[in-house]
Design a protein around this motif. Structure first.
Motif, PDB file in Angstrom:
ATOM      1  N   LEU A   1       3.216  23.294   5.720  1.00 50.12           N
ATOM      2  CA  LEU A   1       4.934  22.863   5.813  1.00 50.12           C
ATOM      3  C   LEU A   1       4.527  22.348   7.455  1.00 50.12           C
ATOM      4  O   LEU A   1       4.350  23.294   8.185  1.00 50.12           O
ATOM      5  CB  LEU A   1       5.516  23.932   5.454  1.00 50.12           C
ATOM      6  N   LEU A   2       3.829  21.204   8.034  1.00 49.14           N
ATOM      7  CA  LEU A   2       3.602  20.775   9.109  1.00 49.14           C
ATOM      8  C   LEU A   2       5.308  20.468   9.854  1.00 49.14           C
ATOM      9  O   LEU A   2       5.792  20.084   9.640  1.00 49.14           O
ATOM     10  CB  LEU A   2       3.269  19.640   9.856  1.00 49.14           C
ATOM     11  N   ALA A   3       5.317  20.918  11.185  1.00 51.39           N
ATOM     12  CA  ALA A   3       6.733  20.449  11.638  1.00 51.39           C
ATOM     13  C   ALA A   3       6.758  18.403  11.878  1.00 51.39           C
ATOM     14  O   ALA A   3       5.850  17.948  12.588  1.00 51.39           O
ATOM     15  CB  ALA A   3       6.474  20.357  13.358  1.00 51.39           C
ATOM     16  N   PRO A   4       7.824  18.792  11.585  1.00 44.83           N
ATOM     17  CA  PRO A   4       8.141  16.810  11.616  1.00 44.83           C
ATOM     18  C   PRO A   4       8.269  16.430  12.650  1.00 44.83           C
ATOM     19  O   PRO A   4       8.501  15.162  12.518  1.00 44.83           O
ATOM     20  CB  PRO A   4       8.962  16.321  10.637  1.00 44.83           C
ATOM     21  N   MET A   5       8.941  16.690  13.732  1.00 40.36           N
ATOM     22  CA  MET A   5       8.877  16.507  15.398  1.00 40.36           C
ATOM     23  C   MET A   5       9.247  17.968  15.899  1.00 40.36           C
ATOM     24  O   MET A   5       9.124  18.904  15.480  1.00 40.36           O
ATOM     25  CB  MET A   5      10.822  16.185  15.320  1.00 40.36           C
ATOM     26  N   PRO A   6       8.990  17.791  17.221  1.00 47.00           N
ATOM     27  CA  PRO A   6       9.096  18.697  18.203  1.00 47.00           C
ATOM     28  C   PRO A   6      10.408  19.429  18.553  1.00 47.00           C
ATOM     29  O   PRO A   6      11.608  18.371  18.308  1.00 47.00           O
ATOM     30  CB  PRO A   6       8.567  17.927  19.570  1.00 47.00           C
ATOM     31  N   GLY A   7      10.156  21.128  18.531  1.00 54.24           N
ATOM     32  CA  GLY A   7      11.466  21.248  18.846  1.00 54.24           C
ATOM     33  C   GLY A   7      11.576  22.806  18.678  1.00 54.24           C
ATOM     34  O   GLY A   7      10.292  23.543  19.171  1.00 54.24           O
ATOM     35  N   THR A   8      12.555  23.520  18.157  1.00 55.15           N
ATOM     36  CA  THR A   8      12.325  25.236  18.640  1.00 55.15           C
ATOM     37  C   THR A   8      12.819  25.741  17.062  1.00 55.15           C
ATOM     38  O   THR A   8      13.827  25.410  16.574  1.00 55.15           O
ATOM     39  CB  THR A   8      13.922  25.866  20.111  1.00 55.15           C
ATOM     40  N   VAL A   9      11.817  26.966  16.928  1.00 55.12           N
ATOM     41  CA  VAL A   9      12.202  27.670  16.154  1.00 55.12           C
ATOM     42  C   VAL A   9      13.568  28.342  15.868  1.00 55.12           C
ATOM     43  O   VAL A   9      13.517  29.419  17.422  1.00 55.12           O
ATOM     44  CB  VAL A   9      11.666  27.791  15.920  1.00 55.12           C
ATOM     45  N   THR A  10      14.568  27.924  14.915  1.00 55.57           N
ATOM     46  CA  THR A  10      16.140  28.796  15.814  1.00 55.57           C
ATOM     47  C   THR A  10      16.425  30.302  15.008  1.00 55.57           C
ATOM     48  O   THR A  10      17.070  31.059  14.966  1.00 55.57           O
ATOM     49  CB  THR A  10      17.234  27.659  16.026  1.00 55.57           C
ATOM     50  N   ARG A  11      15.911  29.990  13.289  1.00 58.35           N
ATOM     51  CA  ARG A  11      15.878  31.137  12.945  1.00 58.35           C
ATOM     52  C   ARG A  11      15.081  31.106  11.249  1.00 58.35           C
ATOM     53  O   ARG A  11      14.473  29.653  11.125  1.00 58.35           O
ATOM     54  CB  ARG A  11      17.445  31.493  11.758  1.00 58.35           C
ATOM     55  N   THR A  12      14.986  31.797  10.952  1.00 61.59           N
ATOM     56  CA  THR A  12      13.823  32.070   9.440  1.00 61.59           C
ATOM     57  C   THR A  12      14.442  32.070   7.955  1.00 61.59           C
ATOM     58  O   THR A  12      15.219  33.489   8.248  1.00 61.59           O
ATOM     59  CB  THR A  12      12.783  33.060   9.690  1.00 61.59           C
ATOM     60  N   GLY A  13      13.820  31.774   7.007  1.00 62.35           N
ATOM     61  CA  GLY A  13      15.114  32.690   5.881  1.00 62.35           C
ATOM     62  C   GLY A  13      14.201  33.105   4.817  1.00 62.35           C
ATOM     63  O   GLY A  13      14.951  33.545   3.763  1.00 62.35           O
ATOM     64  N   ALA A  14      12.974  33.504   5.176  1.00 62.37           N
ATOM     65  CA  ALA A  14      12.417  34.382   4.289  1.00 62.37           C
ATOM     66  C   ALA A  14      11.110  34.551   4.852  1.00 62.37           C
ATOM     67  O   ALA A  14      10.922  34.759   6.029  1.00 62.37           O
ATOM     68  CB  ALA A  14      11.807  33.057   3.452  1.00 62.37           C
ATOM     69  N   GLU A  15      10.252  35.764   4.119  1.00 61.62           N
ATOM     70  CA  GLU A  15       9.300  36.874   5.449  1.00 61.62           C
ATOM     71  C   GLU A  15       7.542  35.834   3.879  1.00 61.62           C
ATOM     72  O   GLU A  15       8.056  36.566   3.143  1.00 61.62           O
ATOM     73  CB  GLU A  15       9.538  37.841   4.927  1.00 61.62           C
ATOM     74  N   PRO A  16       6.445  36.466   4.986  1.00 56.46           N
ATOM     75  CA  PRO A  16       5.558  35.853   4.256  1.00 56.46           C
ATOM     76  C   PRO A  16       5.136  36.877   3.046  1.00 56.46           C
ATOM     77  O   PRO A  16       5.724  38.679   3.065  1.00 56.46           O
ATOM     78  CB  PRO A  16       4.501  36.937   5.328  1.00 56.46           C
ATOM     79  N   GLY A  17       4.853  36.862   2.284  1.00 57.61           N
ATOM     80  CA  GLY A  17       4.565  37.876   0.792  1.00 57.61           C
ATOM     81  C   GLY A  17       6.277  37.409  -0.129  1.00 57.61           C
ATOM     82  O   GLY A  17       6.393  37.716  -1.795  1.00 57.61           O
ATOM     83  N   GLU A  18       7.176  36.409   0.020  1.00 55.56           N
ATOM     84  CA  GLU A  18       8.275  36.808  -0.580  1.00 55.56           C
ATOM     85  C   GLU A  18       7.506  35.682  -1.331  1.00 55.56           C
ATOM     86  O   GLU A  18       7.674  34.715  -1.097  1.00 55.56           O
ATOM     87  CB  GLU A  18       9.731  36.519   0.428  1.00 55.56           C
ATOM     88  N   ARG A  19       8.688  35.424  -2.368  1.00 53.68           N
ATOM     89  CA  ARG A  19       8.859  34.399  -3.502  1.00 53.68           C
ATOM     90  C   ARG A  19      10.173  33.623  -3.439  1.00 53.68           C
ATOM     91  O   ARG A  19      11.336  34.175  -2.734  1.00 53.68           O
ATOM     92  CB  ARG A  19       8.888  35.050  -5.419  1.00 53.68           C
TER      93      ARG A  19
END
Length: 640
Positions: free
Chosen positions: A573-591
């Motif tokens: 998944l690549l950033a489609p635009m310049p921006g700032t990451v505001t929050r995440t919804g999953a952790e590595p290893g998670e289904r």
């Protein structure tokens, strides 16, 4: 008497206020961030003050810097425009405490309406109908709309259709509201997907006169932000219109209002209306009211700030006006904003810019970017992606809609992709023309509109792109191998053009009955099945923009032999635009499941969700909250 005005804003609204100030003989002062150093509003002002930094938080939202700028430049008044600090009671008080004139309502009025929840309680006490959700909603109360108590523009809004989603959406809305407005308070109200958004323009002086200066319909929205507005609101009965105007005036009187403001209402399908909020400032859509009343609302803001009195009654409305907001965004990709250099914005037939015209019909353009050929304004990630507001007014609504759609078609917009096609499709849609308006209109109707013939546009580009000379491009005395050109269109389609010109004329693979009439680097004329059609072309490096009878097409010229390019693993998944990451919804290893939000990017006043492309496992999360990313940055990898 006001002699010099600092506009604590940027772009189109700063230029709009400056235009009226010049007409009244008032000097102007601009402020600007570093990215705006060469912006049109800066060049047009009599003086300009730099606000060091790039983001709004560093610059236009720093009230102390704005007051200091006004004092340093010798301004004696401050106009806030809209957005930023225009509805900050604290900023208004700071301006007044510095001995400057505040061109807006009293700070107490702003504070009274600064919280939507407090405003609703105040309006209910004044007898104005309000819309409220139960304190403990059930499934029967759905859908609900979560809203930020402070601010507007769609920030912090969430539609909740399942009760189980309510806690998460409340948390997300609080976080976004806190970032946008510095206030995490949110509330819920019933969501009416088929409701109409109607507002009443207000003007009030300091002598007890309050005007309801007509009404507007602002129902066509995306992401809870308006894109098409019109005045007067169509289809209202005289009784309903009178009720709305009375309620708006009552709201203004209840808070001792002064200056220009707007009372916003929600109209249900059954004709009932409810107070939503009051915007204690000039609205983005104020030009449509100006066009149908002949009033210069900015001039009246200035006069009222100087203590002038309004006449007893407002002027009557005349005809109809419709405004379209032209945004740099991709309507088919969840309204994703576009960045890049805007080379040209030209609209043939524009009657006026930023001002009121006495003519019975015409076109008005209000824009914060350079509009001439080679303007070169950079559309960056820091601010709203609106390029311009185009307004048409005419004796009837149908005439105004037709004039506006045709003007958008003829406009030459060279730069980041825009929502032009969606606007014209909406303006020509039978439901819009019938006045069947509601806030879910854009989602409810197919507005893909007319698709330009990209293959034909690529052929035109190839014909124009060959070297100049006494013969047409690629001309051969005897038959030879066809000429070839490769182009890439905005939707990702690649076009390979193969054509040959010889004594018998033009031969192009995939086309029949074509005759080349003329060509130049800037124009091409063809006769197609007996009909003559012409195109205008402009080139900026390897970017080509074609404006013609099949619509506007942007192409990127490619080398005939493709060059090696870097590739990413499936699921990247690549950033489609310049921006700032505001929050995440999953952790590595998670289904994760297809469509599940993995992270959110904030760019150009919007929050954009990055979702899992398929079921799988989140193998990598390459970014963290608060990190700024550029287009193409690897954000995450989902493995199936």
């Amino acid at each position: 008497m006001i002699t010099s005005v600092l506009v604590a804003n940027r772009g189109e609204i700063a230029r709009r206020v400056f235009r009226t100030c010049r007409a009244l003989g008032i000097a102007t002062v601009a402020v600007h961030s570093d990215p705006d150093a060469d912006a049109p509003h800066v060049r047009e002002a009599d003086a300009a003050v730099r606000l060091p930094g790039a983001t709004a938080a560093e610059t236009y939202l720093r009230g102390e810097l704005l007051v200091k700028a006004a004092l340093t430049a010798g301004a004696d008044a401050v106009h806030p425009g809209y957005g930023f600090l225009s509805e900050s009671a604290e900023f208004a008080r700071a301006v007044l405490d510095a001995g400057l004139v505040w061109i807006g309502p009293p700070p107490e009025s702003i504070a009274a309406m600064g919280s939507k929840t407090a405003a609703k309680r105040l309006m209910a006490a004044a007898g104005v109908p309000v819309l409220a959700a139960p304190a403990e909603p059930t499934e029967a109360d759905l859908p609900l709309l979560v809203k930020a108590a402070a601010g507007g523009g769609g920030r912090g809004m969430r539609v909740v259709r399942r009760l189980a989603d309510l806690p998460g959406e409340l948390a997300a809305a609080r976080a976004e509201a806190g970032r946008a407005f510095g206030d995490e308070e949110v509330f819920c109200e019933p969501y009416l997907p088929d409701g109409r958004h109607v507002e009443v323009q207000l003007l009030a002086d300091g002598h007890g006169t309050v005007w309801a200066v007509g009404d507007r319909d602002c129902s066509l929205q995306r992401r809870h932000q308006k894109v098409i507005e019109e005045a007067p609101a169509p289809g209202l009965s005289d009784a309903l219109r009178s009720e709305l105007h009375r309620a708006a005036v009552a709201a203004a009187r209840a808070i001792g209002y002064r200056g220009a403001g707007t009372a916003e209402f929600l109209l249900g399908p059954d004709g009932r209306c409810w107070f939503l909020e009051m915007n204690t400032r000039l609205q983005v859509e104020h030009p449509v009211t100006e066009c149908v009343t002949g009033l210069d609302l900015v001039a009246w803001q200035l006069r009222i700030a100087e203590g002038a009195a309004l006449p007893p009654e407002p002027p009557a409305t005349r005809g109809h006006a419709i405004e379209a907001r032209l945004y740099a965004e991709d309507a088919e990709q969840d309204w994703r904003p576009r960045t890049g250099r805007l080379h040209r914005l030209e609209v043939p037939g524009v009657s006026v810019e930023f001002e009121v015209s006495p003519a019975e019909s015409g076109l008005r353009l209000d824009s914060g970017v350079d509009g001439g050929a080679g303007g070169g304004t950079e559309i960056g990630p820091h601010y709203d992606p609106m390029l311009a507001k185009l307004i048409a007014w005419a004796p009837t609504r149908d005439e105004a809609a037709r004039l506006l759609a045709a003007a958008l078609d003829r406009a030459r917009i060279h730069g980041p992709g825009s929502n032009r096609a969606l606007l014209t499709a909406a303006l020509r849609h039978p439901a819009f023309l019938a006045g069947e308006l509601h806030t879910g209109f854009l989602a409810a109707h197919d507005l893909t509109g007319h698709r330009p013939d990209q293959a034909l546009a690529a052929l035109v580009a190839a014909l124009a792109g060959a070297g100049a000379g006494p013969f047409p491009p690629g001309w051969r005395n005897l038959s030879s191998q066809p000429q070839q050109r490769r182009y890439h269109s905005e939707d990702g389609t690649e076009h390979l053009v193969r054509f040959r010109l010889d004594r018998s004329g033009l031969h192009a693979e995939g086309f029949a009955d074509l005759e080349l009439l003329s060509r130049a680097p800037e124009s091409v004329s063809l006769r197609i099945a007996g009909v003559t059609r012409s195109w205008q072309l402009a080139r900026y490096g390897d970017q080509l923009y074609l404006d013609g009878p099949t619509g506007a097409v942007a192409l990127t010229e490619l080398p005939l032999l493709p060059e090696p390019v870097a590739t990413h693993a499936p699921g990247a998944l690549l950033a489609p635009m310049p921006g700032t990451v505001t929050r995440t919804g999953a952790e590595p290893g998670e289904r994760v499941t297809a469509g599940q939000p993995l992270l959110w990017l904030e760019a150009m006043k919007m929050e954009h969700r990055i979702s899992a492309p398929a079921d799988g496992v989140l193998a990598e999360l390459r970014v963290a909250v608060g990190q700024q990313v550029e287009p193409g940055t690897l954000l995450a990898v989902v493995e199936s």
